[in-house]
Design a protein around this motif. Structure first.
Motif, PDB file in Angstrom:
ATOM      1  N   GLY A  87      74.548  22.527 132.090  1.00  0.00           N
ATOM      2  CA  GLY A  87      74.012  23.703 131.344  1.00  0.00           C
ATOM      3  C   GLY A  87      73.931  24.839 132.023  1.00  0.00           C
ATOM      4  O   GLY A  87      74.090  26.107 131.546  1.00  0.00           O
ATOM      5  N   GLY A  88      73.518  24.961 133.501  1.00  0.00           N
ATOM      6  CA  GLY A  88      73.406  25.884 134.112  1.00  0.00           C
ATOM      7  C   GLY A  88      74.650  26.601 134.414  1.00  0.00           C
ATOM      8  O   GLY A  88      74.818  27.913 134.461  1.00  0.00           O
ATOM      9  N   ALA A  89      75.789  25.734 134.609  1.00  0.00           N
ATOM     10  CA  ALA A  89      77.184  26.428 134.784  1.00  0.00           C
ATOM     11  C   ALA A  89      77.429  27.333 133.640  1.00  0.00           C
ATOM     12  O   ALA A  89      78.021  28.482 133.612  1.00  0.00           O
ATOM     13  CB  ALA A  89      78.312  25.431 135.157  1.00  0.00           C
ATOM     14  N   ASN A  90      77.391  26.706 132.138  1.00  0.00           N
ATOM     15  CA  ASN A  90      77.691  27.416 131.291  1.00  0.00           C
ATOM     16  C   ASN A  90      76.920  28.700 131.052  1.00  0.00           C
ATOM     17  O   ASN A  90      77.303  29.718 130.468  1.00  0.00           O
ATOM     18  CB  ASN A  90      77.560  26.529 129.928  1.00  0.00           C
ATOM     19  N   ALA A  91      75.311  28.584 131.285  1.00  0.00           N
ATOM     20  CA  ALA A  91      74.576  29.733 131.102  1.00  0.00           C
ATOM     21  C   ALA A  91      74.834  30.675 132.029  1.00  0.00           C
ATOM     22  O   ALA A  91      74.834  32.034 131.668  1.00  0.00           O
ATOM     23  CB  ALA A  91      73.234  29.176 131.369  1.00  0.00           C
ATOM     24  N   ALA A  92      75.503  30.368 133.375  1.00  0.00           N
ATOM     25  CA  ALA A  92      76.057  31.420 134.056  1.00  0.00           C
ATOM     26  C   ALA A  92      77.098  32.163 133.663  1.00  0.00           C
ATOM     27  O   ALA A  92      77.461  33.216 133.813  1.00  0.00           O
ATOM     28  CB  ALA A  92      76.421  30.650 135.437  1.00  0.00           C
ATOM     29  N   LEU A  93      78.235  31.272 132.980  1.00  0.00           N
ATOM     30  CA  LEU A  93      79.404  31.874 132.348  1.00  0.00           C
ATOM     31  C   LEU A  93      79.010  33.018 131.268  1.00  0.00           C
ATOM     32  O   LEU A  93      79.324  33.963 131.235  1.00  0.00           O
ATOM     33  CB  LEU A  93      80.047  30.586 131.786  1.00  0.00           C
ATOM     34  N   PHE A  94      77.875  32.290 130.177  1.00  0.00           N
ATOM     35  CA  PHE A  94      77.757  33.295 129.179  1.00  0.00           C
ATOM     36  C   PHE A  94      76.843  34.427 129.770  1.00  0.00           C
ATOM     37  O   PHE A  94      76.889  35.490 128.869  1.00  0.00           O
ATOM     38  CB  PHE A  94      76.809  32.459 128.129  1.00  0.00           C
ATOM     39  N   GLY A  95      76.110  34.245 130.717  1.00  0.00           N
ATOM     40  CA  GLY A  95      75.239  35.386 130.883  1.00  0.00           C
ATOM     41  C   GLY A  95      76.030  36.464 131.534  1.00  0.00           C
ATOM     42  O   GLY A  95      75.274  37.709 131.892  1.00  0.00           O
ATOM     43  N   GLN A  96      77.115  36.211 131.851  1.00  0.00           N
ATOM     44  CA  GLN A  96      77.901  37.570 132.558  1.00  0.00           C
ATOM     45  C   GLN A  96      78.238  38.497 131.384  1.00  0.00           C
ATOM     46  O   GLN A  96      78.462  39.796 131.560  1.00  0.00           O
ATOM     47  CB  GLN A  96      79.244  37.066 133.009  1.00  0.00           C
ATOM     48  N   VAL A  97      78.120  37.958 130.067  1.00  0.00           N
ATOM     49  CA  VAL A  97      78.291  39.123 128.980  1.00  0.00           C
ATOM     50  C   VAL A  97      77.168  39.167 127.696  1.00  0.00           C
ATOM     51  O   VAL A  97      77.093  39.905 126.930  1.00  0.00           O
ATOM     52  CB  VAL A  97      79.667  38.696 128.140  1.00  0.00           C
ATOM     53  N   LEU A  98      75.937  38.200 128.071  1.00  0.00           N
ATOM     54  CA  LEU A  98      75.065  38.060 127.052  1.00  0.00           C
ATOM     55  C   LEU A  98      73.702  38.139 127.735  1.00  0.00           C
ATOM     56  O   LEU A  98      73.659  37.701 128.854  1.00  0.00           O
ATOM     57  CB  LEU A  98      75.215  36.599 126.342  1.00  0.00           C
ATOM     58  N   PRO A  99      72.541  38.260 127.077  1.00  0.00           N
ATOM     59  CA  PRO A  99      71.215  38.287 127.569  1.00  0.00           C
ATOM     60  C   PRO A  99      71.078  36.929 128.126  1.00  0.00           C
ATOM     61  O   PRO A  99      71.519  35.889 127.700  1.00  0.00           O
ATOM     62  CB  PRO A  99      70.350  38.740 126.574  1.00  0.00           C
ATOM     63  N   LEU A 100      70.151  36.607 129.254  1.00  0.00           N
ATOM     64  CA  LEU A 100      69.914  35.162 129.746  1.00  0.00           C
ATOM     65  C   LEU A 100      69.248  34.369 128.833  1.00  0.00           C
ATOM     66  O   LEU A 100      69.592  33.369 128.709  1.00  0.00           O
ATOM     67  CB  LEU A 100      68.771  35.519 130.936  1.00  0.00           C
ATOM     68  N   ALA A 101      68.299  34.767 127.767  1.00  0.00           N
ATOM     69  CA  ALA A 101      67.850  33.866 126.829  1.00  0.00           C
ATOM     70  C   ALA A 101      68.708  33.374 125.956  1.00  0.00           C
ATOM     71  O   ALA A 101      68.828  31.958 125.543  1.00  0.00           O
ATOM     72  CB  ALA A 101      66.715  34.588 126.152  1.00  0.00           C
ATOM     73  N   THR A 102      69.758  34.229 125.662  1.00  0.00           N
ATOM     74  CA  THR A 102      70.744  33.780 124.612  1.00  0.00           C
ATOM     75  C   THR A 102      71.762  32.833 125.294  1.00  0.00           C
ATOM     76  O   THR A 102      72.185  31.867 124.719  1.00  0.00           O
ATOM     77  CB  THR A 102      71.651  35.019 124.176  1.00  0.00           C
ATOM     78  N   ALA A 103      72.130  33.144 126.454  1.00  0.00           N
ATOM     79  CA  ALA A 103      73.019  32.282 127.463  1.00  0.00           C
ATOM     80  C   ALA A 103      72.396  30.980 127.579  1.00  0.00           C
ATOM     81  O   ALA A 103      73.235  29.848 127.334  1.00  0.00           O
ATOM     82  CB  ALA A 103      73.301  32.842 128.747  1.00  0.00           C
ATOM     83  N   LEU A 104      71.266  30.888 127.841  1.00  0.00           N
ATOM     84  CA  LEU A 104      70.476  29.470 127.823  1.00  0.00           C
ATOM     85  C   LEU A 104      70.443  28.681 126.559  1.00  0.00           C
ATOM     86  O   LEU A 104      70.730  27.503 126.755  1.00  0.00           O
ATOM     87  CB  LEU A 104      69.203  29.643 128.503  1.00  0.00           C
ATOM     88  N   LEU A 105      70.185  29.448 125.541  1.00  0.00           N
ATOM     89  CA  LEU A 105      70.234  28.682 124.367  1.00  0.00           C
ATOM     90  C   LEU A 105      71.442  28.286 123.922  1.00  0.00           C
ATOM     91  O   LEU A 105      71.916  27.106 123.326  1.00  0.00           O
ATOM     92  CB  LEU A 105      69.606  29.691 123.183  1.00  0.00           C
ATOM     93  N   MET A 106      72.618  28.915 124.254  1.00  0.00           N
ATOM     94  CA  MET A 106      73.886  28.609 123.904  1.00  0.00           C
ATOM     95  C   MET A 106      74.373  27.534 124.714  1.00  0.00           C
ATOM     96  O   MET A 106      74.941  26.531 124.389  1.00  0.00           O
ATOM     97  CB  MET A 106      74.994  29.703 123.961  1.00  0.00           C
ATOM     98  N   ALA A 107      74.020  27.419 125.876  1.00  0.00           N
ATOM     99  CA  ALA A 107      74.265  26.253 126.984  1.00  0.00           C
ATOM    100  C   ALA A 107      73.699  25.180 126.718  1.00  0.00           C
ATOM    101  O   ALA A 107      74.328  24.071 126.495  1.00  0.00           O
ATOM    102  CB  ALA A 107      73.892  26.768 128.368  1.00  0.00           C
ATOM    103  N   ALA A 108      72.444  25.222 125.967  1.00  0.00           N
ATOM    104  CA  ALA A 108      71.879  24.053 125.691  1.00  0.00           C
ATOM    105  C   ALA A 108      72.423  23.417 124.385  1.00  0.00           C
ATOM    106  O   ALA A 108      72.520  22.210 124.316  1.00  0.00           O
ATOM    107  CB  ALA A 108      70.302  24.510 125.329  1.00  0.00           C
ATOM    108  N   ALA A 109      72.859  24.481 123.446  1.00  0.00           N
ATOM    109  CA  ALA A 109      73.605  23.931 122.277  1.00  0.00           C
ATOM    110  C   ALA A 109      74.741  23.188 122.553  1.00  0.00           C
ATOM    111  O   ALA A 109      75.268  22.177 121.835  1.00  0.00           O
ATOM    112  CB  ALA A 109      73.747  25.017 121.490  1.00  0.00           C
ATOM    113  N   MET A 110      75.621  23.639 123.659  1.00  0.00           N
ATOM    114  CA  MET A 110      76.844  22.970 124.006  1.00  0.00           C
ATOM    115  C   MET A 110      76.373  21.411 124.428  1.00  0.00           C
ATOM    116  O   MET A 110      77.147  20.596 124.239  1.00  0.00           O
ATOM    117  CB  MET A 110      77.487  23.848 125.039  1.00  0.00           C
ATOM    118  N   VAL A 111      75.386  21.450 125.507  1.00  0.00           N
ATOM    119  CA  VAL A 111      75.203  20.034 125.860  1.00  0.00           C
ATOM    120  C   VAL A 111      74.467  19.115 124.836  1.00  0.00           C
ATOM    121  O   VAL A 111      75.090  17.907 124.484  1.00  0.00           O
ATOM    122  CB  VAL A 111      73.845  20.185 126.943  1.00  0.00           C
ATOM    123  N   GLY A 112      73.852  19.713 123.771  1.00  0.00           N
ATOM    124  CA  GLY A 112      73.299  18.941 122.772  1.00  0.00           C
ATOM    125  C   GLY A 112      74.444  18.534 121.734  1.00  0.00           C
ATOM    126  O   GLY A 112      74.423  17.425 121.100  1.00  0.00           O
ATOM    127  N   GLY A 113      75.452  19.413 121.565  1.00  0.00           N
ATOM    128  CA  GLY A 113      76.637  19.212 120.711  1.00  0.00           C
ATOM    129  C   GLY A 113      77.427  17.782 121.226  1.00  0.00           C
ATOM    130  O   GLY A 113      78.048  17.159 120.595  1.00  0.00           O
TER     131      GLY A 113
END
Length: 201
Positions: free
Chosen positions: A37-63
């Protein structure tokens, strides 16, 4: 234990071992969730706000967890969930970490397009460096191939069925990430493209 996790992850990435060779330990799941989740949040966080990146990373893990449990239950091997899920998390985290420095070079272009969408309508268009785009696509394909390989062994299916399961996982994870991105936009009032450059599955 962690040395065994790293060794098993590398062997699975090289298609020299399956999820059955991943160390079985329920205590590994949470650390692997945090790493993936942290790796994906770091990836998304390069173009998105941190809160959005964390939520999307959690969604990937959950899916990923949802599809893995559903497939293994359908194949009457639910006891394989721990090793399969952990193997998927570990391999995806490793490839996402490899992707990070590459995506860092693309992120400024994506931010520029997000701020000025009209750039896409210009004749010159927005183009990524060919070598960089090739490497990123190669990592994504590698990730997909590893996912199909893991499910082939975990669910005792032929390779083509493993590929279909990997496709289903990719679509489910993409849907979860898009939904999470839209939800984050409504919740936090942030925008940005929710489409990930790389996924867990």
């Amino acid at each position: 234990m962690y040395a065994q996790v790293i060794a098993a992850t590398l062997r699975i990435l090289g298609f020299r071992a399956g999820p059955q060779d991943f160390p079985y330990d329920p205590r590994l799941t949470l650390p692997l969730i945090l790493v993936a989740g942290g790796a994906n949040a770091a990836l998304f966080g390069q173009v998105l706000p941190l809160a959005t990146a964390l939520l999307m990373a959690a969604a990937m893990v959950g899916g990923t967890a949802l599809v893995t449990r559903s497939v293994l239950r359908a194949r009457a091997v639910p006891e394989r969930f721990n090793q399969t899920f952990n193997a998927l998390l570990a391999t995806a985290a490793a490839l996402t970490l490899v992707m990070l420095p590459l995506f860092a070079q693309v992120a400024p272009i994506l931010r520029q397009v997000a701020e000025n969408p009209e750039l896409l309508e210009q004749d010159s268009g927005v183009r990524l460096p060919q070598g960089l785009a090739f490497l990123m696509n190669l990592i994504n394909f590698w990730n997909f191939a590893v996912t199909a390989f893991v499910f082939r062994h975990a669910a005792n299916v032929q390779l083509w069925l493993g590929v279909i399961i990997a496709l289903i996982l990719a679509f489910v994870v993409l849907f979860c990430v898009i939904f999470a991105g839209l939800f984050a936009g409504m919740l936090f009032g942030t925008g940005g493209s929710p489409t990930p450059p790389a996924v867990l599955g």
